[in-house]
Write a protein that holds these residues in place. Structure first.
Motif, mmCIF file in Angstrom:
data_model
loop_
_atom_site.group_PDB
_atom_site.id
_atom_site.type_symbol
_atom_site.label_atom_id
_atom_site.label_comp_id
_atom_site.label_asym_id
_atom_site.label_seq_id
_atom_site.Cartn_x
_atom_site.Cartn_y
_atom_site.Cartn_z
ATOM 1 N N HIS A 139 0.861 -1.185 0.000
ATOM 2 C CA HIS A 139 0.000 0.000 0.000
ATOM 3 C C HIS A 139 0.893 1.229 0.000
ATOM 4 N N ARG A 140 0.774 2.063 -1.029
ATOM 5 C CA ARG A 140 1.640 3.234 -1.199
ATOM 6 C C ARG A 140 0.853 4.518 -0.920
ATOM 7 N N LYS A 141 1.469 5.391 -0.156
ATOM 8 C CA LYS A 141 0.870 6.697 0.085
ATOM 9 C C LYS A 141 1.116 7.573 -1.142
ATOM 10 N N PRO A 142 0.255 8.525 -1.400
ATOM 11 C CA PRO A 142 0.510 9.448 -2.513
ATOM 12 C C PRO A 142 1.833 10.196 -2.303
ATOM 13 N N SER A 143 2.596 10.370 -3.389
ATOM 14 C CA SER A 143 3.872 11.076 -3.324
ATOM 15 C C SER A 143 4.008 11.940 -4.579
ATOM 16 N N GLN A 144 5.122 12.652 -4.710
ATOM 17 C CA GLN A 144 5.357 13.500 -5.879
ATOM 18 C C GLN A 144 5.397 12.662 -7.156
ATOM 19 N N GLN A 145 6.098 11.504 -7.085
ATOM 20 C CA GLN A 145 6.216 10.646 -8.261
ATOM 21 C C GLN A 145 4.910 9.914 -8.563
ATOM 22 N N ASN A 146 4.167 9.573 -7.508
ATOM 23 C CA ASN A 146 2.926 8.823 -7.658
ATOM 24 C C ASN A 146 1.820 9.547 -6.889
ATOM 25 N N PRO A 147 1.237 10.615 -7.480
ATOM 26 C CA PRO A 147 0.261 11.418 -6.745
ATOM 27 C C PRO A 147 -1.029 10.659 -6.416
#
Length: 106
Positions: free
Chosen positions: A47-55
């Protein structure tokens, strides 16, 4: 260094674990850790949190490394698990399936 019995691109059968009996192609070999990555087998979710690379964020699914001892090479003849031995043919060292005697490469 000794030749590896299972190499990238080989077709393997999972012998134990939740994916027992499934077959797949070796995508990556990690000899120092004694593990391999098999396409479509041992798939884990992160589970990935939103980030700059993956908004968007979301759930990433990918095959995780698994111990080499949990897989066996699929026999080229019938697709069932087999052990591997090395023989010398025409001055070249080749892998041979123990069950059927078929040459795996070379």
């Amino acid at each position: 260094m000794a030749s590896a019995k299972i190499r990238k691109g080989d077709s393997v059968v999972v012998l134990s674990g939740r994916d027992k009996g499934r077959t797949g192609t070796v995508a990556q070999v990690l000899p120092k850790e004694g593990k391999i990555v098999v396409e479509g087998v041992n798939v884990v979710a992160r589970h990935r949190k939103p980030s700059q690379q993956n908004p968007q964020g979301g759930i990433d699914r990918f095959p995780a490394p698994m111990p080499v001892s949990k897989v066996a090479l699929a026999d080229p003849k019938d697709g069932k698990p087999t052990r591997v031995r090395f023989e010398e043919k025409d001055g070249k060292k080749v892998r041979v399936a123990v069950k059927s005697g078929e040459t795996i490469d070379g």
